[in-house]
Enzyme design. Structure first.
Site, PDB file in Angstrom:
ATOM      1  N   ASP A   1     -10.124  -4.546  -4.673  1.00  0.00           N
ATOM      2  CA  ASP A   1      -9.560  -3.528  -3.786  1.00  0.00           C
ATOM      3  C   ASP A   1     -10.430  -2.268  -3.827  1.00  0.00           C
ATOM      4  O   ASP A   1     -10.606  -1.659  -4.893  1.00  0.00           O
ATOM      5  CB  ASP A   1      -8.133  -3.199  -4.234  1.00  0.00           C
ATOM      6  CG  ASP A   1      -7.348  -2.406  -3.201  1.00  0.00           C
ATOM      7  OD1 ASP A   1      -7.966  -1.601  -2.476  1.00  0.00           O
ATOM      8  OD2 ASP A   1      -6.121  -2.575  -3.125  1.00  0.00           O
TER       9      ASP A   1
ATOM     10  N   SER B   1       0.838  -1.196   0.000  1.00  0.00           N
ATOM     11  CA  SER B   1       0.000   0.000   0.000  1.00  0.00           C
ATOM     12  C   SER B   1       0.879   1.254   0.000  1.00  0.00           C
ATOM     13  O   SER B   1       1.696   1.441  -0.901  1.00  0.00           O
ATOM     14  CB  SER B   1      -0.956  -0.034   1.195  1.00  0.00           C
ATOM     15  OG  SER B   1      -1.933   0.977   1.100  1.00  0.00           O
TER      16      SER B   1
ATOM     17  N   HIS C   1      -8.368  -4.704  -0.115  1.00  0.00           N
ATOM     18  CA  HIS C   1      -7.097  -3.985   0.030  1.00  0.00           C
ATOM     19  C   HIS C   1      -6.209  -4.547   1.132  1.00  0.00           C
ATOM     20  O   HIS C   1      -5.022  -4.803   0.908  1.00  0.00           O
ATOM     21  CB  HIS C   1      -7.362  -2.502   0.300  1.00  0.00           C
ATOM     22  CG  HIS C   1      -6.117  -1.675   0.369  1.00  0.00           C
ATOM     23  ND1 HIS C   1      -5.342  -1.391  -0.746  1.00  0.00           N
ATOM     24  CD2 HIS C   1      -5.479  -1.085   1.420  1.00  0.00           C
ATOM     25  CE1 HIS C   1      -4.298  -0.659  -0.388  1.00  0.00           C
ATOM     26  NE2 HIS C   1      -4.353  -0.455   0.912  1.00  0.00           N
TER      27      HIS C   1
END
Length: 251
Positions: free
Chosen positions: A203, A134, A232
């Site tokens: 996601d 991320s 995610h």
């Protein structure tokens, strides 16, 4: 606006708020000093006593929330599956690290962690795998664009922070207003080592197509593994890590 942006982008948990002890007594506390003067805390799991150049190490840059103690079990799983040492560090203001988080502070912390692996631990740069999840993907891409490494691994990573923010706030001029950029799309072409990427197809934080765009901009050799039906906040399971190890071992 800057204060609000930082509150949305960086969501640290300090050690005083929540801290999980190391899940294994082999994990060592490491203290680093970044170029901006912050004290950066890290956990290091050695590679079972083997010499540093036997398999290499994985340098993990985590996401924008929590702190490194959230990832203790994954650290063990990553080390065991990839058969490498692992170093995970906190950004300024996270966990036990001093300071306040910022884009430049994250980059400085990554450099301090990299320098510790290559300097004090004597890992050759071309045996260090840079792993980012991320927001940590933006940190890892920046590091990979400037420093030698074995491979770059990105999990659910955006093209840039303003592009990711625009998905959630389409009415705002994010590209104009935001000072935190993490512009991986403009940097990943400067990464000359193998790239392994994986992204959840569902996601809802960083759209799957941003992962695809970033992958398209990366140099060969590269591999993209879609995580079918996943969102995610994923923890890579054994089959994906086995694919990653095969990718790393063949390069």
């Amino acid at each position: 606006m800057k204060w609000l942006e930082n509150r949305l982008v960086f969501q640290p948990t300090t050690a005083e708020t929540l801290w999980n002890p190391p899940p294994d007594n082999r994990i060592q506390d490491v203290w680093l000093t970044s170029r901006d003067g912050n004290k950066i805390h890290a956990w290091f799991l050695p590679h079972d006593g083997k010499s540093p150049d036997s398999r290499g190490a994985v340098l993990v840059s985590h996401g924008n929330g929590g702190n490194l103690s959230d990832g203790g079990d994954f650290l063990l799983h990553l080390a065991a599956t990839l058969d490498r040492a692992v170093l995970i560090y906190d950004y300024p203001g996270y966990g036990r690290s001093s300071g306040s988080p910022s884009e430049e502070g994250c980059y400085a912390a990554a450099d301090a962690a990299y320098d510790w692996l290559t300097g004090e631990q004597k890992f050759p740069p071309n045996r260090i795998v840079l792993y980012g999840g991320s927001l940590g993907g933006g940190v890892a891409v920046d590091l990979a664009s400037r420093r030698d490494h074995a491979a770059l691994v990105l999990v659910c990573t955006f093209t840039s922070l303003p592009a990711a923010a625009k998905v959630h706030h389409p009415w705002l001029p994010c590209h104009t207003l935001m000072s935190n950029r993490f512009d991986s799309l403009s940097k990943i072409g400067q990464c000359r080592r193998p790239v392994f990427m994986t992204h959840g197809t569902l996601d809802d934080i960083v759209p799957f197509d941003q992962g695809q765009q970033l992958f398209a901009a990366a140099n060969e050799p590269k591999q993209f593994v879609p995580l079918e039906g996943l969102y995610h906040n994923v923890t890579l399971d054994t089959p994906v890590l086995v694919q990653l190890r095969k990718f790393l071992d063949e390069k």
